[in-house]
Write a protein that holds these residues in place. Structure first.
Motif, PDB file in Angstrom:
ATOM      1  N   TYR A 178     -22.810  30.321   1.386  1.00  0.00           N
ATOM      2  CA  TYR A 178     -24.148  30.868   1.156  1.00  0.00           C
ATOM      3  C   TYR A 178     -24.796  31.324   2.470  1.00  0.00           C
ATOM      4  CZ  TYR A 178     -28.955  31.535  -0.214  1.00  0.00           C
ATOM      5  OH  TYR A 178     -30.185  32.098  -0.412  1.00  0.00           O
ATOM      6  N   SER A 179     -24.572  30.583   3.548  1.00  0.00           N
ATOM      7  CA  SER A 179     -25.182  30.950   4.833  1.00  0.00           C
ATOM      8  C   SER A 179     -24.675  32.305   5.329  1.00  0.00           C
ATOM      9  CB  SER A 179     -24.892  29.884   5.895  1.00  0.00           C
ATOM     10  OG  SER A 179     -23.552  29.964   6.341  1.00  0.00           O
ATOM     11  N   LYS A 180     -23.512  32.733   4.856  1.00  0.00           N
ATOM     12  CA  LYS A 180     -22.954  34.027   5.271  1.00  0.00           C
ATOM     13  C   LYS A 180     -23.345  35.159   4.321  1.00  0.00           C
ATOM     14  CE  LYS A 180     -20.808  32.130   8.675  1.00  0.00           C
ATOM     15  NZ  LYS A 180     -21.538  32.053   9.913  1.00  0.00           N
ATOM     16  N   VAL A 181     -23.371  34.902   3.009  1.00  0.00           N
ATOM     17  CA  VAL A 181     -23.619  35.992   2.051  1.00  0.00           C
ATOM     18  C   VAL A 181     -25.065  36.053   1.563  1.00  0.00           C
ATOM     19  CG1 VAL A 181     -21.228  36.113   1.285  1.00  0.00           C
ATOM     20  CG2 VAL A 181     -22.820  34.659   0.034  1.00  0.00           C
TER      21      VAL A 181
ATOM     22  N   ASP B  94     -26.580  35.039  -1.053  1.00  0.00           N
ATOM     23  CA  ASP B  94     -26.743  35.414  -2.457  1.00  0.00           C
ATOM     24  C   ASP B  94     -26.050  34.321  -3.279  1.00  0.00           C
ATOM     25  OD1 ASP B  94     -25.928  36.443  -5.068  1.00  0.00           O
ATOM     26  OD2 ASP B  94     -26.609  38.413  -4.369  1.00  0.00           O
ATOM     27  N   ARG B  95     -26.832  33.608  -4.095  1.00  0.00           N
ATOM     28  CA  ARG B  95     -26.288  32.461  -4.847  1.00  0.00           C
ATOM     29  C   ARG B  95     -25.113  32.845  -5.746  1.00  0.00           C
ATOM     30  NH1 ARG B  95     -27.512  28.202  -2.437  1.00  0.00           N
ATOM     31  NH2 ARG B  95     -29.684  27.908  -1.919  1.00  0.00           N
ATOM     32  N   ASP B  96     -25.247  33.960  -6.486  1.00  0.00           N
ATOM     33  CA  ASP B  96     -24.180  34.369  -7.409  1.00  0.00           C
ATOM     34  C   ASP B  96     -22.904  34.728  -6.661  1.00  0.00           C
ATOM     35  OD1 ASP B  96     -25.851  33.973  -9.605  1.00  0.00           O
ATOM     36  OD2 ASP B  96     -26.582  36.051  -9.569  1.00  0.00           O
ATOM     37  N   VAL B  97     -23.049  35.501  -5.588  1.00  0.00           N
ATOM     38  CA  VAL B  97     -21.886  35.894  -4.786  1.00  0.00           C
ATOM     39  C   VAL B  97     -21.251  34.647  -4.167  1.00  0.00           C
ATOM     40  CG1 VAL B  97     -21.131  37.175  -2.734  1.00  0.00           C
ATOM     41  CG2 VAL B  97     -22.757  38.223  -4.315  1.00  0.00           C
ATOM     42  N   ALA B  98     -22.089  33.749  -3.659  1.00  0.00           N
ATOM     43  CA  ALA B  98     -21.583  32.512  -3.048  1.00  0.00           C
ATOM     44  C   ALA B  98     -20.787  31.699  -4.072  1.00  0.00           C
ATOM     45  CB  ALA B  98     -22.733  31.681  -2.493  1.00  0.00           C
ATOM     46  N   GLU B  99     -21.293  31.616  -5.290  1.00  0.00           N
ATOM     47  CA  GLU B  99     -20.601  30.866  -6.350  1.00  0.00           C
ATOM     48  C   GLU B  99     -19.259  31.525  -6.675  1.00  0.00           C
ATOM     49  OE1 GLU B  99     -19.579  27.971  -8.829  1.00  0.00           O
ATOM     50  OE2 GLU B  99     -21.368  27.899  -7.569  1.00  0.00           O
ATOM     51  N   ASP B 100     -19.238  32.866  -6.751  1.00  0.00           N
ATOM     52  CA  ASP B 100     -17.988  33.586  -7.020  1.00  0.00           C
ATOM     53  C   ASP B 100     -16.964  33.324  -5.918  1.00  0.00           C
ATOM     54  OD1 ASP B 100     -19.064  34.651  -9.312  1.00  0.00           O
ATOM     55  OD2 ASP B 100     -19.453  36.642  -8.452  1.00  0.00           O
TER      56      ASP B 100
END
Length: 193
Positions: free
Chosen positions: A38-41, A43-49
């Motif tokens: 998450y610290s890099k992207v 975005d919660r959804d992208v991080a989860e993916d």
């Protein structure tokens, strides 16, 4: 008090067919890996993916029998996550353009003082060698290189500060890099860790 089973034992157990061991590993490292992604992207959804893709890759590698980093499970998973983050940015053409300044270093996440000290010594030596090499460049090339690399200035800012066109600044940077490569080759210098 519950005894914590070592990661390497859980990995062996999972490879041996104990599905519960993988669940323990995921639960144990979930927070750290999720936070890193998450610290890099941002975005919660992208991080989860990416988190899910990371563990799909982990599972495939373990099932294939290709895992060989005994006792280094978390750093290995973090590298997989980091590579998937880079793939995400490349796919979306949003890769940050900081060449050389935003390299992922697993040791910034996982602390191992001996390795940190060794890496720091190597980095200091490379920095020292590079500083000496830069000194060999013509003054105009050295000035542009220092502004671009060490002061993180855009070519527009360099142009304004030096009183030359953007194209001239770009040309000087290009020649500085070409000349640095020649100096490195001529002196057989290795600038990697």
């Amino acid at each position: 008090m519950e005894l914590q089973i070592d990661d390497s034992i859980l990995v062996k157990n999972y490879i041996g067919g104990d599905e519960k061991s993988l669940e323990v590993l995921i639960n144990r490292h979930n927070q750290r890996i999720s936070s890193f992604i998450y610290s890099k992207v941002l975005d919660r959804d992208v991080a989860e993916d990416i988190f899910q893709d990371t563990f799909i890759k982990v599972i495939k590698t373990l099932k294939r029998g290709s895992y060989s980093e005994e006792g280094k499970f978390l750093p290995w998973v973090m590298r997989i996550a980091h590579n998937l983050i880079i793939d995400h940015f490349r796919k979306n053409k949003r890769m940050p353009k900081f060449e050389g300044s935003d390299d992922f270093n697993i040791f910034s996440v996982i602390k191992d003082e001996k390795l940190n000290a060794e890496k720091q010594i190597i980095k200091d030596q490379i920095d020292s060698d590079l500083t000496l090499l830069i000194e060999e460049l013509p003054e105009d090339q050295k000035e542009v290189l220092m502004m671009r690399i060490y002061k993180d200035m855009s070519f527009k800012e360099i142009s304004e500060n030096t009183g030359v066109s953007i194209n001239t600044a770009l040309g000087r940077m290009r020649y500085a890099l070409i000349n640095l490569r020649k100096i490195v080759d001529r002196n057989n210098i290795v600038l990697t860790n």
